[in-house]
Structures are given as C-alpha cells and as structure tokens.
Design a protein around this motif. Structure first.
Motif, mmCIF file in Angstrom:
data_model
loop_
_atom_site.group_PDB
_atom_site.id
_atom_site.type_symbol
_atom_site.label_atom_id
_atom_site.label_comp_id
_atom_site.label_asym_id
_atom_site.label_seq_id
_atom_site.Cartn_x
_atom_site.Cartn_y
_atom_site.Cartn_z
ATOM 1 N N GLU A 1 0.843 -1.198 0.000
ATOM 2 C CA GLU A 1 0.000 0.000 0.000
ATOM 3 C C GLU A 1 0.878 1.247 0.000
ATOM 4 O O GLU A 1 2.001 1.222 0.519
ATOM 5 N N ASP A 2 0.362 2.331 -0.552
ATOM 6 C CA ASP A 2 1.169 3.551 -0.599
ATOM 7 C C ASP A 2 1.241 4.226 0.765
ATOM 8 O O ASP A 2 2.310 4.694 1.165
ATOM 9 N N THR B 1 -8.541 1.577 6.074
ATOM 10 C CA THR B 1 -8.473 0.795 4.832
ATOM 11 C C THR B 1 -7.746 -0.528 5.063
ATOM 12 O O THR B 1 -8.262 -1.606 4.743
ATOM 13 N N THR C 1 -5.510 6.810 8.587
ATOM 14 C CA THR C 1 -6.363 6.463 9.731
ATOM 15 C C THR C 1 -6.206 4.995 10.116
ATOM 16 O O THR C 1 -6.499 4.611 11.240
#
Ligand code: PRP
Length: 176
Positions: free
Chosen positions: A98-99, A106, A103
């Motif tokens: 993931e980039d 996701t 929070t």
C-alpha cells in the motif's frame, strides 16, 4: 483553494534506496517461498512496481480496489471491496502493498477480509506511515518512511487524482 507542490520530502534517489532496503528485508523473510503481492489500487501501483522488481524471490501479483459505503463511512470504517482479488489465497503467503497508512481504516478492513480466506501468512508493506492520523490501531510489518501529518503527493500518491506520476514525494502546500 489552489494547491501547489511546495517542497520535496523524499527525492527519488532516497526513495529508490529505501525501496531496495525493504525489498532486501522482504526477500530474506520470504526466502524459498513465492508470495502473492496484493496491491491496493490506485495509489500502490508505482511503489509495488519498484518493490517487486527489487525482490530476490519470485512472486505473483494481484490487485484490489476498496471503496467507501458513503460519505459517512470513513468515520465508521465501513469500507467494502470494490474490485476483488482474482487469485484464491487460502494456503498462500500474501503480502499487501500500500502507498500510505493514515487512519488505518483501509488496511484494517482489508486484513480482516483477507484473513477470513485463510492465507498461510498475511503481512503488510506500506511505503508511508502517518501514525498521528490513526483512528484505529494498525501496525504494518514493513514501513518505508514514517511521516508527519502533512499532505503528500507523488510516487503514486494523489491530490484529486493529480500528481501520482511525480517521481519524488512532495509536501503539498497552498498558494493563495
Ligand atoms: C488512500 C491510500 C490508502 C488510504 C489510506 O487511498 O491509498 O488506500 O487512502 O487511508 P486510511 O489509512 O485513512 O484508510 P485513496 O482512497 O485516496 O485511493 P487511491 O489509492 O486511489 O489514491
């Protein structure tokens, strides 16, 4: 509001060095195995492309896209799968790429969903980690850079779908 790409946070040479380090660590951890690398669209595609080409172990790739249930959903954490994997993952070693983790909603949700499918192992590699913004606890297994709570773009990260193509990471400022 007009935004402006203000200052370079990570130049491409620094990014390339860190990606090679991460790939080395991942290659050692997955020695003798062939992980399925799962990229989260859209932001992860550039980081993932660089990372897998620096691995010393073979891998396979697949992608997911996540979507919110509505405008209220971010705070409730109601995130659904928009585009699912095309690969069955039961019994496989899975590494989510993931980039950015912000929070944490996701990645927490995706991990929960994929864990139900009983992979042999499930780990997460993020390019950027912004811990100040967490709403729920989340710790990635591999982290490129920990960053302060600033809006960043480039190297896959966007503002309103702009700037993903930039080879460096910038802090986005505002002009006028
Ligand atoms: C961004 C980023 C992560 C998520 C992180 O995705 O790529 O997927 O937000 O935020 P969180 O930790 O608060 O959940 P975005 O929805 O902007 O989509 P994109 O990947 O297409 O840019």
């Amino acid at each position: 509001m007009t935004e402006a790409v203000a200052e370079v946070l990570f130049p491409k040479e620094v990014i390339a060095r860190r990606v090679r380090e991460l790939a080395g660590q991942i290659s050692r951890d997955y020695e003798g195995r062939e992980p399925l690398i799962v990229g989260i669209l859209n932001g992860a595609f550039i980081f993932m492309a660089d990372l897998i080409r620096a691995l010393d172990v073979p891998c396979r790739v697949d992608f997911v896209r996540l979507a919110s249930y509505g405008s209220e959903s971010v705070s409730s954490g109601a995130i659904r799968i928009g585009k699912d994997l095309e690969t069955p993952i039961a019994g496989r070693d899975v590494l989510i790429v993931e980039d950015i983790v912000d929070t944490g909603l996701t990645l927490s949700r995706l991990v929960e969903v994929l864990r139900e499918r009983q992979p042999a192992s499930l780990r997460v590699c993020v390019f950027l980690d912004k811990p100040e913004r967490r709403r729920i606890p989340f710790t990635a297994d591999y982290v490129g850079f920990v960053i302060p709570d600033r809006f960043v773009v480039g190297y896959g990260l966007d503002f309103d779908e702009k700037y993903r193509f930039l080879p460096d990471v910038y802090v986005l400022g505002r002009s006028s």
